[in-house]
Design a protein around this motif. Structure first.
Motif, PDB file in Angstrom:
ATOM      1  N   THR A   1      92.079  57.641  17.202  1.00  0.00           N
ATOM      2  CA  THR A   1      93.442  57.944  17.635  1.00  0.00           C
ATOM      3  C   THR A   1      94.457  57.377  16.657  1.00  0.00           C
ATOM      4  OG1 THR A   1      92.701  57.915  19.912  1.00  0.00           O
ATOM      5  CG2 THR A   1      95.080  57.755  19.526  1.00  0.00           C
ATOM      6  N   GLN A   2      94.221  56.150  16.203  1.00  0.00           N
ATOM      7  CA  GLN A   2      95.131  55.551  15.230  1.00  0.00           C
ATOM      8  C   GLN A   2      95.126  56.315  13.913  1.00  0.00           C
ATOM      9  OE1 GLN A   2      93.875  51.487  14.930  1.00  0.00           O
ATOM     10  NE2 GLN A   2      94.858  50.865  16.885  1.00  0.00           N
TER      11      GLN A   2
ATOM     12  N   THR B   1      94.485  59.485  13.510  1.00  0.00           N
ATOM     13  CA  THR B   1      95.171  60.767  13.709  1.00  0.00           C
ATOM     14  C   THR B   1      96.678  60.576  13.690  1.00  0.00           C
ATOM     15  OG1 THR B   1      93.305  61.568  15.006  1.00  0.00           O
ATOM     16  CG2 THR B   1      95.413  62.748  15.222  1.00  0.00           C
ATOM     17  N   SER B   2      97.197  59.546  14.345  1.00  0.00           N
ATOM     18  CA  SER B   2      98.636  59.306  14.367  1.00  0.00           C
ATOM     19  C   SER B   2      99.174  58.975  12.975  1.00  0.00           C
ATOM     20  CB  SER B   2      98.955  58.176  15.349  1.00  0.00           C
ATOM     21  OG  SER B   2      98.339  56.970  14.923  1.00  0.00           O
TER      22      SER B   2
ATOM     23  N   LEU C   1      97.885  60.048  10.103  1.00  0.00           N
ATOM     24  CA  LEU C   1      97.911  61.292   9.333  1.00  0.00           C
ATOM     25  C   LEU C   1      99.077  62.180   9.761  1.00  0.00           C
ATOM     26  CD1 LEU C   1      94.081  62.134   9.207  1.00  0.00           C
ATOM     27  CD2 LEU C   1      95.515  61.264   7.354  1.00  0.00           C
ATOM     28  N   ARG C   2      99.308  62.222  11.091  1.00  0.00           N
ATOM     29  CA  ARG C   2     100.425  63.052  11.580  1.00  0.00           C
ATOM     30  C   ARG C   2     101.752  62.524  11.068  1.00  0.00           C
ATOM     31  NH1 ARG C   2      99.391  62.568  16.473  1.00  0.00           N
ATOM     32  NH2 ARG C   2      98.132  64.456  16.760  1.00  0.00           N
ATOM     33  N   ARG C   3     101.890  61.195  11.079  1.00  0.00           N
ATOM     34  CA  ARG C   3     103.133  60.603  10.604  1.00  0.00           C
ATOM     35  C   ARG C   3     103.324  60.854   9.110  1.00  0.00           C
ATOM     36  NH1 ARG C   3     102.336  56.101  12.570  1.00  0.00           N
ATOM     37  NH2 ARG C   3     101.562  54.945  10.752  1.00  0.00           N
ATOM     38  N   LYS C   4     102.261  60.795   8.291  1.00  0.00           N
ATOM     39  CA  LYS C   4     102.375  61.081   6.864  1.00  0.00           C
ATOM     40  C   LYS C   4     102.731  62.541   6.598  1.00  0.00           C
ATOM     41  CE  LYS C   4      99.285  57.456   5.123  1.00  0.00           C
ATOM     42  NZ  LYS C   4      98.034  57.175   4.389  1.00  0.00           N
ATOM     43  N   ALA C   5     102.129  63.419   7.407  1.00  0.00           N
ATOM     44  CA  ALA C   5     102.443  64.843   7.235  1.00  0.00           C
ATOM     45  C   ALA C   5     103.893  65.125   7.600  1.00  0.00           C
ATOM     46  CB  ALA C   5     101.498  65.695   8.084  1.00  0.00           C
ATOM     47  N   ALA C   6     104.374  64.464   8.664  1.00  0.00           N
ATOM     48  CA  ALA C   6     105.762  64.661   9.062  1.00  0.00           C
ATOM     49  C   ALA C   6     106.716  64.125   8.005  1.00  0.00           C
ATOM     50  CB  ALA C   6     106.023  63.985  10.412  1.00  0.00           C
ATOM     51  N   ASP C   7     106.380  62.988   7.418  1.00  0.00           N
ATOM     52  CA  ASP C   7     107.231  62.450   6.359  1.00  0.00           C
ATOM     53  C   ASP C   7     107.254  63.379   5.140  1.00  0.00           C
ATOM     54  OD1 ASP C   7     107.723  60.327   7.973  1.00  0.00           O
ATOM     55  OD2 ASP C   7     106.233  58.999   7.022  1.00  0.00           O
TER      56      ASP C   7
ATOM     57  N   ARG D   1     106.730  66.633   5.175  1.00  0.00           N
ATOM     58  CA  ARG D   1     107.476  67.838   5.524  1.00  0.00           C
ATOM     59  C   ARG D   1     108.972  67.562   5.513  1.00  0.00           C
ATOM     60  NH1 ARG D   1     104.587  68.967   9.330  1.00  0.00           N
ATOM     61  NH2 ARG D   1     105.697  67.926  11.035  1.00  0.00           N
TER      62      ARG D   1
END
Length: 431
Positions: A4-5, A7-8, A10-16, A18
């Motif tokens: 879970t950590q 995944t979060s 990776l999601r935060r890096k992708a959002a940054d 984008r």
């Protein structure tokens, strides 16, 4: 928990990533902000800042009620034929006009007035430059929307109803911009409306013109104004002010033959002749291709100079030697005897009376007596002896005693001569 950590994270890096990409990407709002600021800076050296841009989709029926009649309303011509629109409030329009006419933006609000065509003409270069930069930035640096196309000034509209009737699309993309001029000396808003239609632009063909050919064709199609000046005269200002319809100004007799062609700046282009062609006034420019040559008073035909083609030297032909056979000419022999002797002198016919024949009549009358020489007789001649012509000083003959006596000469008689017919037998080869 660890998954879970991860995944979060990776999601935060992708959002940054984008967010960073979106910040660098060129959007229509950003392109409008930069396009207007660069057009004012590069074109007019004016500090223009767009503080806010709002993008909404507006149906056609809402155009008339959304815009106000106090603004400057301009219809924009689209590249594919679909028009757009511009609405600029009085404060922004006044600031642009003041900077171009006064050289500065007056730091106080302007009173409301009706926009004029002069106002529209003054802001047209700035407007077209800003729209060109806006389209270029979206097409080259960002993802160009399907409705993006080039626009230019079309016409000034009197009210929102007239503007709405000239626009034909169903929906429009309206961008409302808050504008600040010269760091806040004047502030206001302006709106741009672009039709929400699919832009269909013909792709250039393989054999399309190059930039150099386009430039050359554009120069050839450029229009110019030339003025034929028949003559120039100088008049006092009082006489010019007193001119009335029907007055005649004298020109030279050869004014039509020695006119000049001048540009708008007054520069003389060429000397011309004024005439007519097919019943209309025409100008003949000597030296141009197709100009009629001046009439010549000579009837002789001009023989063109023939180029030297370099004929080879043929030289004299060599004739072969010819052996001519000998020809035997017959002997002529002696001439035939004419026979008889020459007639004697006594047998020649004598003249009548030993005199010349009568000429037939007297000489004609010469018409009067000879003119009087005046002064009496002829002048005395000087002694001829001094002139060396054989006369002595007494006008007599010189002494001829030195000459031989004639009696000593041989006197031949008829017996010594003999028969005249025998003269033909004399040998005249002796000395």
């Amino acid at each position: 928990m660890s998954e879970t950590q991860a995944t979060s994270i990776l999601r935060r890096k992708a959002a940054d990533g984008r967010t960073e990409h979106q910040a660098r990407a060129m959007t229509p709002n950003k392109a409008l902000r930069l396009g207007l600021a660069l057009a004012a800076e590069k074109g007019m050296d004016l500090a223009l800042d767009v503080t806010d841009v709002r993008h909404v989709k507006l149906p056609h029926r809402a155009v008339e009620v959304t815009l106000d009649n106090e603004s400057l309303l301009i219809l924009l011509e689209g590249q594919n034929g679909e028009p757009g629109a511009l609405a600029m409030d009085m404060q922004v329009m006044a600031g642009l006009v003041e900077f171009q006419t006064l050289g500065q933006v007056v730091p106080k609000p302007v009173t409301d007035r009706v926009p004029t065509k002069v106002d529209a003409a003054l802001i047209t270069p700035f407007l077209e430059d800003a729209l060109m930069r806006y389209v270029r930035m979206l097409a080259e640096e960002g993802e160009a929307p399907y409705w993006l196309q080039h626009y230019k000034f079309g016409a000034m509209m009197q009210d929102t109803r007239t503007l709405s009737l000239a626009m034909t699309a169903q929906d429009y993309h309206m961008f409302v911009l808050d504008v600040k001029l010269e760091r806040g000396k004047k502030t206001g808003t302006m709106a741009l409306l672009f039709p929400d239609v699919q832009v269909l632009i013909d792709e250039p063909e393989a054999d399309a013109e190059t930039d150099a050919e386009k430039f050359q064709n554009g120069v050839k199609e450029a229009s110019t104004v030339l003025t034929a000046v028949v003559g120039k005269i100088s008049l006092p200002i009082a006489q010019i002010q007193a001119l009335q319809a029907g007055d005649t100004l004298p020109l030279g007799e050869d004014a039509m033959q020695h006119a000049t062609l001048e540009a708008l700046t007054g520069e003389e282009i060429a000397e011309i002749r004024i005439g007519q062609l097919n019943g209309m006034r025409a100008v003949c420019v000597p030296g141009l291709v197709g100009a009629a040559p001046a009439a010549s008073s000579s009837t002789e035909l001009a023989v063109p100079d023939m180029p030297d083609i370099g004929m080879p030297d043929m030289g004299a032909p060599e004739m072969p030697a010819m052996d001519m056979p000998a020809m035997d000419m017959p002997a002529m022999g002696g001439m035939d005897d004419l026979g008889g002797d020459l007639p004697g002198m006594a047998e020649m016919p004598a003249l009548d009376g030993g005199e010349l024949p009568d000429m037939g009549g007297d000489l004609p009358d010469l018409g009067g007596d000879l003119p009087d020489l005046g002064g009496g007789g002829l002048p005395d001649l000087e002694p001829m002896g001094e002139m060396g012509v054989g006369l002595d000083a007494d006008n007599g003959m010189e002494d001829l005693a030195g000459l031989d006596d004639l009696d000593d000469l041989i006197q031949l008689g008829s017996d010594d001569i003999g028969d005249p017919a025998a003269l033909a037998d004399l040998d005249l080869t002796g000395t």
